[in-house]
Design a protein around this motif. Structure first.
Motif, PDB file in Angstrom:
ATOM      1  N   THR A 115       0.834  -1.175  -0.181  1.00 17.93           N
ATOM      2  CA  THR A 115      -0.025  -0.132  -0.021  1.00 17.93           C
ATOM      3  C   THR A 115       0.902   1.202   0.079  1.00 17.93           C
ATOM      4  O   THR A 115       0.645   2.336  -0.891  1.00 17.93           O
ATOM      5  N   ASN A 116       1.964   1.412   0.865  1.00 18.41           N
ATOM      6  CA  ASN A 116       2.862   2.469   0.783  1.00 18.41           C
ATOM      7  C   ASN A 116       3.270   2.571  -0.675  1.00 18.41           C
ATOM      8  O   ASN A 116       3.426   3.577  -1.139  1.00 18.41           O
ATOM      9  N   GLY A 117       3.705   1.308  -1.177  1.00 17.77           N
ATOM     10  CA  GLY A 117       4.499   1.619  -2.546  1.00 17.77           C
ATOM     11  C   GLY A 117       3.336   2.169  -3.560  1.00 17.77           C
ATOM     12  O   GLY A 117       3.881   2.915  -4.375  1.00 17.77           O
ATOM     13  N   ILE A 118       2.201   1.757  -3.610  1.00 18.77           N
ATOM     14  CA  ILE A 118       1.371   2.135  -4.561  1.00 18.77           C
ATOM     15  C   ILE A 118       1.004   3.567  -4.288  1.00 18.77           C
ATOM     16  O   ILE A 118       0.981   4.198  -5.274  1.00 18.77           O
ATOM     17  N   LEU A 119       0.764   3.828  -3.076  1.00 15.79           N
ATOM     18  CA  LEU A 119       0.666   5.500  -2.771  1.00 15.79           C
ATOM     19  C   LEU A 119       1.968   6.282  -3.305  1.00 15.79           C
ATOM     20  O   LEU A 119       1.580   7.277  -3.787  1.00 15.79           O
ATOM     21  N   VAL A 120       3.083   5.862  -3.119  1.00 10.74           N
ATOM     22  CA  VAL A 120       4.198   6.450  -3.378  1.00 10.74           C
ATOM     23  C   VAL A 120       4.257   6.487  -4.945  1.00 10.74           C
ATOM     24  O   VAL A 120       4.740   7.672  -5.733  1.00 10.74           O
ATOM     25  N   THR A 121       4.158   5.396  -5.767  1.00  9.77           N
ATOM     26  CA  THR A 121       4.313   5.276  -7.132  1.00  9.77           C
ATOM     27  C   THR A 121       3.431   5.697  -8.059  1.00  9.77           C
ATOM     28  O   THR A 121       3.314   6.546  -9.002  1.00  9.77           O
ATOM     29  N   LYS A 122       2.108   5.203  -7.697  1.00 11.73           N
ATOM     30  CA  LYS A 122       0.915   5.396  -8.692  1.00 11.73           C
ATOM     31  C   LYS A 122       0.397   7.037  -8.362  1.00 11.73           C
ATOM     32  O   LYS A 122      -0.069   7.584  -9.221  1.00 11.73           O
ATOM     33  N   PHE A 123       0.231   7.202  -6.851  1.00 11.79           N
ATOM     34  CA  PHE A 123      -0.441   8.487  -6.771  1.00 11.79           C
ATOM     35  C   PHE A 123       0.526   9.512  -6.448  1.00 11.79           C
ATOM     36  O   PHE A 123       0.324  10.693  -6.158  1.00 11.79           O
ATOM     37  N   ARG A 124       1.934   9.114  -6.569  1.00 16.61           N
ATOM     38  CA  ARG A 124       3.111  10.374  -6.439  1.00 16.61           C
ATOM     39  C   ARG A 124       2.891  11.004  -5.337  1.00 16.61           C
ATOM     40  O   ARG A 124       3.151  12.254  -5.106  1.00 16.61           O
ATOM     41  N   ILE A 125       2.595  10.693  -4.049  1.00 21.97           N
ATOM     42  CA  ILE A 125       2.859  11.216  -2.928  1.00 21.97           C
ATOM     43  C   ILE A 125       4.065  10.929  -2.034  1.00 21.97           C
ATOM     44  O   ILE A 125       4.518   9.911  -2.403  1.00 21.97           O
ATOM     45  N   ASN A 126       4.699  11.719  -1.550  1.00 24.46           N
ATOM     46  CA  ASN A 126       6.044  11.760  -1.188  1.00 24.46           C
ATOM     47  C   ASN A 126       5.931  10.647  -0.190  1.00 24.46           C
ATOM     48  O   ASN A 126       4.951  10.586   0.821  1.00 24.46           O
ATOM     49  N   SER A 127       7.111   9.858  -0.158  1.00 23.73           N
ATOM     50  CA  SER A 127       7.132   8.724   0.780  1.00 23.73           C
ATOM     51  C   SER A 127       7.244   9.098   2.377  1.00 23.73           C
ATOM     52  O   SER A 127       6.745   8.495   3.222  1.00 23.73           O
ATOM     53  N   PHE A 128       7.569  10.298   2.581  1.00 25.75           N
ATOM     54  CA  PHE A 128       7.643  10.605   4.098  1.00 25.75           C
ATOM     55  C   PHE A 128       6.276  10.968   4.466  1.00 25.75           C
ATOM     56  O   PHE A 128       5.854  10.361   5.528  1.00 25.75           O
ATOM     57  N   VAL A 130       3.363   9.508   3.092  1.00 25.29           N
ATOM     58  CA  VAL A 130       2.677   8.201   2.922  1.00 25.29           C
ATOM     59  C   VAL A 130       2.904   7.403   4.097  1.00 25.29           C
ATOM     60  O   VAL A 130       1.980   6.939   4.742  1.00 25.29           O
ATOM     61  N   THR A 131       4.162   7.171   4.434  1.00 21.75           N
ATOM     62  CA  THR A 131       4.508   6.244   5.440  1.00 21.75           C
ATOM     63  C   THR A 131       4.351   6.997   6.848  1.00 21.75           C
ATOM     64  O   THR A 131       4.275   6.321   7.961  1.00 21.75           O
ATOM     65  N   LEU A 132       4.173   8.137   6.761  1.00 22.38           N
ATOM     66  CA  LEU A 132       3.874   9.007   8.264  1.00 22.38           C
ATOM     67  C   LEU A 132       2.530   8.505   8.576  1.00 22.38           C
ATOM     68  O   LEU A 132       2.096   8.198   9.514  1.00 22.38           O
ATOM     69  N   GLY A 133       1.642   8.498   7.312  1.00 23.36           N
ATOM     70  CA  GLY A 133       0.137   8.010   7.636  1.00 23.36           C
ATOM     71  C   GLY A 133       0.103   6.706   8.064  1.00 23.36           C
ATOM     72  O   GLY A 133      -0.665   6.342   8.820  1.00 23.36           O
ATOM     73  N   MET A 134       0.693   5.952   7.233  1.00 22.79           N
ATOM     74  CA  MET A 134       0.946   4.548   7.721  1.00 22.79           C
ATOM     75  C   MET A 134       1.378   4.108   8.973  1.00 22.79           C
ATOM     76  O   MET A 134       1.081   3.181   9.780  1.00 22.79           O
ATOM     77  N   LEU A 135       2.349   4.947   9.325  1.00 21.38           N
ATOM     78  CA  LEU A 135       2.793   4.914  10.780  1.00 21.38           C
ATOM     79  C   LEU A 135       1.571   4.868  11.866  1.00 21.38           C
ATOM     80  O   LEU A 135       1.359   4.178  12.496  1.00 21.38           O
ATOM     81  N   SER A 136       0.995   5.786  11.548  1.00 18.89           N
ATOM     82  CA  SER A 136      -0.489   5.993  12.252  1.00 18.89           C
ATOM     83  C   SER A 136      -1.714   4.833  12.154  1.00 18.89           C
ATOM     84  O   SER A 136      -2.106   4.463  13.020  1.00 18.89           O
TER      85      SER A 136
END
Ligand SMILES: Nc1ncnc2c1ncn2[C@@H]1O[C@H](COP(=O)(O)OP(=O)(O)OP(=O)(O)O)[C@@H](O)[C@H]1O
Ligand SMILES: [Mg+2]
Lengths: 318, 502
Positions: A115-128, A130-136
């Motif tokens: 999911t992190n990967g999809i959000l970073v690559t397909k939705f082009r959201i900065n991984s910082f 995306v994963t800050l969101g996933m952390l929560s």
């Protein structure tokens, strides 16, 4: 023509030849110092204890190294770790075969990473971000599953975290296996080199036919699986899966990776370096305990070491 | 020499420089007078850029003396050199990609307001004036740099150097990506600067330019200064001989007829905002030149064929089969290779070795988890280093430390290694020295003879005219015309490119 100029080029400073050398020397110096300061340091049980303590950070750092080399970052590792442990414990408690339960936990971890990967690559959201969101999110789900209480985790799978083969903890064996595999992957496979290429110049990687999306998806997914595995190990070690386990680990993991010589700008880093970085942090912690120094100083010291290691690395390069 | 030290704006005495024990400059002596255009020429890796970087404060000299206006100077940073009146246009474009043209041009001196407030209106009008001076049309001060083409970026770099009001302007291959018209414009600008008393150090591999504008020419070879001449004292052939250290043998242009089997067919290809309704066909063994001015859409077309641009309409057939190319990986699978125009942004992995840079596209054809055969890689990359005479310490050297022309050769090697059926070259000889250029021309012709179809995009008209079987000319994103080899002349191409034939 220029051959005369070129022939003089054979000499290379040993410092540059083996780029992990500086940090390895630092680790050895620290060990030497501690073995003088405390008679217990070099005892077998203490050394094994250190290795067991770094095994989780070491495993996580291998995954994180690949992510950082590719020019991204994953802050959600601690939360996904807790999720993995809790899922394994909860599914086991529901009567599922313990081995299968572990596999399900790894699957869940992989899914979180994917999911992190999809959000970073397909939705082009900065991984910082995306994963800050996933952390929560992952932490929240973990709390929802457990209701905030630890779940007992005492099955054959606890062997992964608490077991020994002869005198060596199983988790240490797993860590070394993953480090070796990671090192081989990074230095000997096409995919491993592509990860460096993507981090070094994403545009050029694309134009060389490298599937950048695939590289990053694999990276994040593997990270998720490794995080869940770490969760299972940690739960197995304590015989209980706590929803709060692994919090703050992301910083230790990133520290191990950058101390090991990776650049947050991407394109640079090594798996062996990561192992040494994790070991340095582990030995430092151990030293404070042995020498009976306040744990608060330990926090200060680790901060200093991170900045000093990266600073020295910059000096080496210039 | 006749000129006294008073006249010398810059006076370099016995400059030496080594990088990790490799001597790159050896006791160079070099003088640049007031209001002089001084050309600096030499083979790829001779040390031209390194010498200029010493003058402009990027590198520290190991040995020697740098005098400016009779004073002993040492610049510790580009900023100090700029403050002393030295501006440098670097060979590799070094603009900040994400910000506007005007902010790039005035970076470092955006304002002298005490609170650091920026007057954007004033900035924009000053930028417009500079852009007009360098002949850059169709670019607004507020445009973001990453949206510009390489040649437009090059002109912005030049405008940036002009904005500094420098006494000395160093131009490291300023025309390597400019077409004839922009080049002419730049050359007349250089004349104007010279009349204002500004000294220009001009590095170029295009000897016609060098002879056209320079007052004196200094030749470097292997880090040694061979000497300085006035253009009327030498000939281009003599300069080339001095550069390589022996009489250059004239290679006769060879030419072969191409086959008639259709290799690539492009129908009605469009990319909104970039180019529209492009039709072209390429036969086996054919070299198809594409000419046009800056911003004509040639590179965008190349990228579109290679699957980089999304939102492309139209069809592409390879050997009669309709194919969809969604990514470079698809294009490579279909036997297409592209050498893109901007090596730093689009080709190079600066932190990786020369060898890794050469093999990266080829190995990607394997499945992802294939292991690397290091021995084979070493052999392959050493083969190319030898064949293309890439000047590097070894294949294990980081490519970052190669000179511009040698980096370009490594990029060519990367795509030659893929054995493409269709080879798209976008400014393939950018930054490559005269001798090596000849060898690359022969290489391209050789590939064509073996049946490879080549699309050659180049702003160097002589290159296109010499190699191509046919020449397509693009203007403002459209096909402006097609010329057969037999009736292609520089004038006809320029007429089509500028639209003055209508
Ligand atoms: N930072 C560096 N570290 C090591 N070697 C370097 C470095 N910079 C340049 N060199 C070497 O110095 C030599 C001269 O390089 P330089 O860039 O000055 O050549 P050049 O004359 O400008 O060539 P070109 O025409 O290709 O631009 C080259 O062999 C290059 O590999
Ligand atoms: Mg150069």
């Amino acid at each position: 023509m220029g051959s005369e100029i070129m022939n003089k080029a054979k000499y290379r400073s040993p410092f540059k030849m083996f780029k992990e050398l500086g940090i390895l020397l630092a680790l050895l110096a620290l060990c030497a110092g501690l073995s003088i300061a405390s008679p217990y340091f070099l005892e077998g049980t203490n050394l094994i204890n250190i290795l067991r303590q770094i095994s989780v950070i070491g495993i996580l750092a291998v995954g994180q190294a690949f992510i950082i080399i590719s020019g991204e970052i994953d802050l959600s590792v601690g939360s996904v770790l807790a999720l993995g442990g809790v899922v394994a414990a909860e599914v086991t408690a529901k009567g599922v075969d313990p081995i299968l339960a572990v596999l399900i936990a790894l699957l869940v971890g992989g899914l979180a990473g994917f999911t992190n990967g999809i959000l970073v690559t397909k939705f082009r959201i900065n991984s910082f971000i995306v994963t800050l969101g996933m952390l929560s999110v992952a932490r929240g789900i973990t709390l929802l599953i457990t209701g905030g209480m630890p779940i007992s985790f005492n099955s054959v799978a606890s062997f992964l975290g608490g077991g020994y083969i002869s005198v060596i903890p199983v988790s240490v064996i797993i860590m070394f296996a993953i480090v070796m595999l990671g090192h081989f992957f990074a230095t000997r496979t096409v995919m491993g080199r592509n990860i460096f290429a993507v981090g070094s110049n994403k545009r050029a990687a694309e134009l060389s036919g490298i599937n950048v999306v695939k590289v990053k998806l694999i990276n994040f997914t593997v990270m998720g699986i490794l995080a869940a595995l770490s969760g299972v190990i940690l739960a197995g070690n304590l015989l209980s899966a706590s929803p709060s386990s692994g919090s703050g680990y992301e910083l230790d993991v990133i520290a191990a990776v950058v101390i090991g010589g990776a650049s947050l700008a991407g394109g640079e880093g090594s798996i062996i370096g990561v192992l040494i970085g994790a070991a340095l942090l582990g030995v430092l912690r151990n030293g404070f305990v042995l020498l009976n120094i306040s744990a608060y100083w330990q926090v200060v010291a680790i901060g200093v070491v991170i900045v000093a290691a990266v600073g020295l690395d910059q000096l080496r390069k210039h | 020499m006749a000129e006294g030290t008073i006249d010398a704006r810059l006076d370099l005495q016995g400059i030496s420089k080594s990088f990790s024990n490799v001597q790159v400059l050896n006791k160079i002596t070099f003088k640049c007078l007031h209001g002089e255009v001084h050309a600096l020429v030499g083979e790829n890796g001779a040390g031209k850029s390194t010498l200029m970087k010493i003058i402009s404060g990027v590198y520290r000299l190991d040995e020697g003396k740098l005098m400016m206006d009779g004073e002993d100077r040492l610049f510790n940073s580009p900023r100090e050199a700029q403050a002393a009146g030295i501006a440098m246009i670097h060979q590799e474009l070094s603009l900040a990609q994400g910000i506007s043209v005007m902010e790039n041009i005035f970076m470092g001196h955006l304002t002298n307001h005490p609170l650091g407030l920026i007057n954007y209106k004033d900035l924009a009008s000053r930028t417009l004036k500079l852009l007009a001076e360098v002949g850059l049309k169709g670019v607004r001060p507020e445009d973001i740099v990453s949206d510009l083409s390489v040649s437009q970026k090059q002109l912005v770099e030049i405008a940036k150097a002009l904005s500094l009001d420098a006494k000395v302007i160093i131009m490291d291959e300023p025309t390597s990506s400019l077409s004839m018209i922009e080049t002419e414009n730049l050359l007349s600008m250089v004349q104007k600067l010279k009349q204002q008393g500004i000294s220009i150090i001009y590095i170029s591999h295009r000897l016609e330019e060098v002879f056209q504008i320079s007052d004196r020419i200094t030749v470097l070879r292997d880090g040694i200064s061979v000497g300085t001449w006035r253009p009327e004292e030498v000939t281009p052939a003599k300069i080339v001989a001095l550069m390589v250290g022996r009489e250059a043998s004239e290679t006769l242009p060879v030419f072969h007829e191409c086959q008639k089997d259709l290799l690539l067919e492009i129908n009605d290809l469009s990319r909104p905002g970039k180019f529209a309704n492009i039709n072209l066909s390429l036969c086996k063994g054919e070299i198809l030149g594409i000419s046009g001015l800056v911003g004509a859409g040639r590179s965008d077309l190349a990228l579109a064929i290679f699957g980089v641009e999304s939102k492309v309409q139209g069809s592409i057939k390879v050997q009669g089969r309709l194919i969809t190319i969604k990514s470079p990986a698809d294009a490579i699978k279909a036997g297409i290779a592209l050498v893109p125009e901007d090596r730093k942004l689009q080709s190079l992995f600066l932190g990786m070795t020369v060898g890794e840079n050469i093999v990266i596209a080829e190995t990607e054809k394997n499945h992802s988890f294939a292991t690397i055969d290091r021995k084979k890689e070493l052999a392959v990359s050493n083969g190319f280093i030898e064949k293309l005479k890439i000047r590097t310490q070894s294949s294990q050297q980081k490519i970052e430390y190669l000179s511009g022309g040698n980096q370009q050769k490594a990029v060519l090697a990367k795509w030659l290694l893929c054995n493409p059926q269709i080879l798209i070259l976008d400014e393939p000889t950018r930054g490559i020295d005269v001798g090596a250029k000849e060898e690359i021309y022969l290489l391209i012709q050789d590939l064509a003879k073996q049946g490879v179809g080549v699309i050659l995009i180049s702003s160097e008209l002589p290159e296109v005219l010499r190699l191509s079987h046919r020449i397509l000319v693009m203007r403002e994103g459209r096909m402006a015309g097609e010329l057969e080899r037999s009736d292609a002349t520089p004038e006809k191409v320029m007429l089509l490119a500028t639209g003055q034939n209508e």
